[in-house]
Design an enzyme around this catalytic site. Structure first.
Site, short mmCIF file in Angstrom:
data_model
loop_
_atom_site.label_atom_id
_atom_site.label_comp_id
_atom_site.label_asym_id
_atom_site.label_seq_id
_atom_site.Cartn_x
_atom_site.Cartn_y
_atom_site.Cartn_z
N GLU A 78 0.81 -1.23 0.00
CA GLU A 78 0.00 0.00 0.00
C GLU A 78 0.84 1.27 0.00
O GLU A 78 0.40 2.31 -0.48
CB GLU A 78 -0.97 0.02 1.18
CG GLU A 78 -2.10 -1.00 1.09
CD GLU A 78 -1.77 -2.34 1.73
OE1 GLU A 78 -0.58 -2.58 2.03
OE2 GLU A 78 -2.69 -3.15 1.92
N PHE A 117 -11.19 -6.37 14.76
CA PHE A 117 -10.17 -6.91 13.86
C PHE A 117 -9.85 -5.89 12.77
O PHE A 117 -10.73 -5.36 12.12
CB PHE A 117 -10.66 -8.22 13.24
CG PHE A 117 -9.67 -8.78 12.25
CD1 PHE A 117 -8.40 -9.17 12.66
CD2 PHE A 117 -10.00 -8.89 10.90
CE1 PHE A 117 -7.48 -9.67 11.76
CE2 PHE A 117 -9.07 -9.39 9.99
CZ PHE A 117 -7.81 -9.78 10.42
N GLN A 118 -8.58 -5.60 12.60
CA GLN A 118 -8.08 -4.63 11.62
C GLN A 118 -8.67 -3.24 11.82
O GLN A 118 -8.89 -2.51 10.86
CB GLN A 118 -8.31 -5.13 10.19
CG GLN A 118 -7.49 -6.39 9.92
CD GLN A 118 -7.37 -6.74 8.45
OE1 GLN A 118 -8.27 -6.50 7.67
NE2 GLN A 118 -6.23 -7.32 8.08
N LYS A 146 -17.27 -0.04 7.08
CA LYS A 146 -17.76 -1.10 6.19
C LYS A 146 -19.29 -1.12 6.09
O LYS A 146 -19.84 -1.38 5.03
CB LYS A 146 -17.25 -2.45 6.69
CG LYS A 146 -17.66 -3.59 5.77
CD LYS A 146 -16.91 -4.87 5.99
CE LYS A 146 -17.39 -5.88 4.93
NZ LYS A 146 -16.68 -7.12 4.97
N MET A 192 24.73 8.48 0.51
CA MET A 192 24.59 9.79 1.15
C MET A 192 24.96 9.71 2.62
O MET A 192 25.57 10.63 3.18
CB MET A 192 23.16 10.32 0.95
CG MET A 192 22.98 11.74 1.39
SD MET A 192 24.12 12.87 0.56
CE MET A 192 23.10 13.50 -0.76
C1 LIG Z 1 12.90 5.67 4.28
C2 LIG Z 1 14.21 6.33 4.52
N1 LIG Z 1 15.07 5.79 5.42
C3 LIG Z 1 16.27 6.37 5.65
C4 LIG Z 1 16.64 7.50 4.98
C5 LIG Z 1 17.99 8.16 5.26
N2 LIG Z 1 18.84 8.12 4.05
C6 LIG Z 1 18.94 9.21 3.24
S1 LIG Z 1 19.90 8.92 1.91
C7 LIG Z 1 20.21 7.34 2.40
C8 LIG Z 1 21.08 6.44 1.58
C9 LIG Z 1 20.47 6.12 0.29
O1 LIG Z 1 21.22 5.09 -0.32
P1 LIG Z 1 21.01 4.71 -1.84
O2 LIG Z 1 19.58 4.57 -2.13
O3 LIG Z 1 21.87 3.54 -2.12
O4 LIG Z 1 21.49 5.99 -2.61
P2 LIG Z 1 22.95 6.67 -2.72
O5 LIG Z 1 23.01 7.74 -1.68
O6 LIG Z 1 23.97 5.60 -2.51
O7 LIG Z 1 22.95 7.23 -4.08
C10 LIG Z 1 19.58 7.07 3.61
C11 LIG Z 1 19.68 5.80 4.34
C12 LIG Z 1 15.69 8.03 4.08
N3 LIG Z 1 15.93 9.16 3.40
N4 LIG Z 1 14.51 7.41 3.84
#
Ligand SMILES: Cc1ncc(C[n+]2csc(CCOP(=O)(O)OP(=O)(O)O)c2C)c(N)n1
Lengths: 571, 165
Positions: A51, A113-114, A163, A480
């Site tokens: 979802e 439920f749910q 529902k 990042m």
């Molecule tokens: C749902 C979620 N969890 C954690 C983060 C924190 N976060 C930001 S960038 C990143 C790394 C992303 O890695 P990747 O998709 O491999 O991209 P890259 O930076 O290597 O290009 C993380 C963990 C986020 N933005 N969103």
């Protein structure tokens, strides 16, 4: 008067408001609605695999078209799974309506439920919500939900449907409202004349004006007016991450994206400006850096449809509440009488200064490297799509590389989660785009981390034959995060690398698609060509330099233009 | 600085929780909150006492005004206004002297005794919050405060100014 069941009313009302696609997933509380959907084919239901992805698809659809995305999920876990998607849309002001099933009215509050208090759990991340109590109220609730979602500052709206009111047995009179205006909701669209006059006077006086364009300009379809204004004033234009494409990134007056990973010239231009014309942007912390040091010389004109965005972070000298298209048009009308013969000359010194900053070529990167540079991949993508693709992105370094190295000449082509920064957004968003425009080129730029959040949608892509092109910049790391650890934690890579990476090519194949792995720079161009020549979905697993950082990057606590330009240089 | 914010909103389910949500989500204070339907039953009037400088109050009013259910919002402390709060207070008094003292002060403060028991009085008092606090102080000196309940402040602007749809 037409008589019909609550479930039929839901479908009928959705048709009435112009829904073409409904992204959803069935479950106990919405089976009646699914039964009503079965009996028609005006609305295409898209069966997702999770979802959260349904919400992102509706979001991508909305960003690409400007129309309101629609989602249908069951109660409890179905509803809670959408929350990340709703919050993503909320942060970026994306119009979306989420229909969630609810346990029968008489069981609400019994921990049935749910059961989950969807109105409660979504409250902080919606523009508004409805818990519908009677079947007769369904058409009005849906009409209002779509009206609210896509007027004023757009946003997601939840309609929670118990529902018992949607059961297919009972019949009720169906009346779709002619008018949904609400006394408590009247967004201001036109700017106040006095404010517009002041703004125009300030612009005309400015020696160093700059336009700071945000997502609000895209929402308001204001690109043409913004361009006219920029050209009249002969002013440089910067864009936020969300505003890219509102003003063409290939226009000679465009100085780049601004903010944390903005170009040097964009941030310098902002910092040294004497008149900032903010159009549908909100002075986000990823733009301003240290607010106390923010653009000390500028008079700030702030145009926004949301009064609460004005002077929230940075004090506006000339606030103008209104939608960007209407307000800029009002400005242009006033400017029609102004004398612009000397304008170019007036800003000549300013442009000379800007050209100097531009000449630093802050986006240059190592071209001699034999390792594939992520920037190179984006440039190659740009060439192979002639700069005209819909590019959806996930979150991380790859997102910034895409924003910086793929110039968007048109609005609604750059689809990314700017405000919430939701990893897992890219693939489903690109799917939403592809549903809206089946013949368009819909690309996802992603990373090895992000793509694994919502990878299950590869199955949905197979079911609907979506020819999405996935460009995965595989750096074997949460890039990042790793970059921040390099910069701020002495290179201690705590949990930012990925062990046991799947074989993405096999994975794509397992889902019935094509996978292409690219290891060598020399193969990049051919592989990219093959990607776009191959019908259907292609997953490009591209091995890029693990140690690359995104630059420029603002230095924490500094002014807008205090930036690192590479691992060793700073401003 | 103490501010009184007055809100006119739809008398609809969930409206109150949205307003309270704005305060908790955005880290604004609520010192007191008073809400009830108005003469027009489809509307509710809500009065919030909060603290903050001009910038904070501007954000509060804008964020609350942004809610779909909210029709109008005004800061009463910006201009001349009237504010009132009601307190019910139960004061224990075992000695005759204490009972007399309480009664005397009830008269002075123009409060009213609503309920009389062998060991305590329950008193009603209306006024500004300061007056209520002063009365509470006095009561704690002439008897034992057993419990008290306050409505929170409600208020209106003076003169022709009004918050109407
Ligand atoms: C749902 C979620 N969890 C954690 C983060 C924190 N976060 C930001 S960038 C990143 C790394 C992303 O890695 P990747 O998709 O491999 O991209 P890259 O930076 O290597 O290009 C993380 C963990 C986020 N933005 N969103």
């Amino acid at each position: 008067m037409k008589m019909m069941s609550g479930a039929a009313m839901v479908v009928e009302a959705l048709k009435e408001v112009g829904v073409t696609h409904l992204f959803g997933y069935p479950g106990g509380a919405v089976l009646d609605i699914y039964d009503a959907l079965h009996a028609q084919d005006d609305i295409k239901h898209v069966l997702v695999r999770h979802e959260q992805a349904a919400a992102h698809m509706a979001d991508g659809y909305a960003r690409a078209t400007g129309k309101t995305g629609a989602v249908l999920v069951t109660s409890g876990p179905g509803a809670t799974n959408t929350i990340t998607g709703i919050a993503t849309a909320f942060m970026d002001s994306i119009p979306m309506v989420i229909l969630s099933g609810q346990v029968p009215s008489m069981h609400i509050g019994e921990d049935a439920f749910q059961e989950c208090d969807m109105v409660g759990i979504s409250r902080p991340v919606v523009k508004h919500s409805f818990l519908v109590k009677k079947a007769e109220d369904i058409p009005m609730a849906i009409a209002k939900a779509f009206y609210i979602a896509n007027t004023g500052r757009p946003g997601p709206v939840v309609v929670d449907l118990p529902k018992d009111i949607v059961n297919v047995q009972d019949s009720h009179p169906y009346v779709f409202p002619d008018d949904v205006t609400m006394r408590s909701y009247n967004p201001t669209l036109k700017g106040h004349n006095k404010q517009i006059k002041k703004a125009v006077a300030s612009m005309l006086k400015a020696q160093r004006p700059v336009l700071y364009v945000g997502g609000g300009a895209i929402v308001a379809e204001a690109g043409a007016y913004v361009t006219q204004l920029a050209e009249l004033l002969h002013a440089p234009v910067c864009s936020t991450l969300m505003g890219l494409g509102a003003f063409s990134s290939v226009h000679p007056q465009f100085v780049g994206m601004l903010g944390m990973h903005g170009t040097l010239e964009a941030n310098k231009t902002m910092h040294n400006s004497d008149c900032i014309i903010a159009l549908g942007s909100r002075f986000d912390d990823r733009v301003t850096n240290n607010v106390d040091k923010f653009c000390p010389h500028a008079d700030i004109i702030h145009v926004d449809i949301d009064p609460a965005s004005i002077s929230k972070i940075v004090n506006a000298h000339i606030p103008v509440v209104g939608s960007v298209d209407k307000v800029v048009l009002q400005m242009l009308e006033l400017l029609a009488d102004a004398d612009f013969t000397n304008q170019e000359q007036k800003v000549a010194d300013w442009w000379q200064q800007i050209e100097e900053w531009r000449s630093k070529k802050c986006l240059q990167f190592d071209q001699s490297s034999q390792v594939i540079k992520p920037q190179k991949v984006i440039q190659s993508l740009y060439e192979h799509t002639k700069g005209d693709a819909y590019v959806s992105s996930d979150v991380g370094q790859h997102q910034m590389f895409a924003a910086l190295y793929y110039p968007f000449a048109k609005p609604r082509r750059w689809i990314n989660s700017g405000g919430l920064g939701t990893m897992g957004f890219g693939l489903p968003a690109a799917m939403g785009v592809q549903f809206a425009y089946p013949d368009a080129v819909s690309v996802v730029v992603t990373g090895d981390g992000s793509i694994q959040m919502n990878i299950q949608e590869l199955s949905t892509c197979l079911q609907y034959g979506l020819p999405i092109k996935i460009i995965s910049l595989n750096n074997r790391a949460l890039g990042m995060v790793r970059q921040w650890q390099d910069m701020n934690y002495k290179g201690r890579h705590s949990c930012s690398y990925m062990e046991s990476m799947p074989d993405f090519v096999k994975l794509a194949e397992a889902y019935g698609h094509t996978g292409i792995k690219v290891d060598h720079l020399d193969d990049l161009d051919d592989a990219m060509a093959r990607c776009f020549a191959t019908p259907g979905l292609v997953f490009m697993d591209i091995m890029v330099d693990q140690n690359e950082h995104v630059y420029p990057m603002q230095i924490k606590y500094g002014a807008m233009d205090d930036m690192r330009l590479s691992k060793t240089e700073r401003t | 600085m103490r501010r009184i914010i007055s809100v006119l909103m739809e008398n609809a389910p969930g409206a109150l929780s949205r307003i309270v949500g704005v305060f908790s989500q955005r880290g604004f204070n609520v010192d007191s909150l008073c809400v009830a339907p108005t003469d027009d039953e489809s509307l509710s009037r809500l009065t919030i006492i909060t603290q903050g400088d001009d910038k904070v109050i501007e954000q509060i009013t804008k964020q609350v005004n942004k809610l779909i259910d909210v029709l109008k919002i005004a800061e009463l402390t910006e201009g001349p206004h009237i504010e009132r709060e009601l307190m019910l207070i139960k004061v224990g008094n075992k000695t005759e002297l204490s009972r007399a003292e309480v009664k005397r002060n009830v008269d002075i403060f123009r409060a009213r005794i609503l309920d009389v028991n062998a060991n305590n009085y329950t008193i009603e008092i209306t006024g500004t919050s300061d007056k209520l606090c002063a009365f509470e102080d006095v009561m704690s000196q002439c008897g034992d405060i057993i419990e008290s309940a306050r409505t929170g402040v409600c208020g209106l602007a003076r003169g022709d100014k009004a918050l109407r749809p």
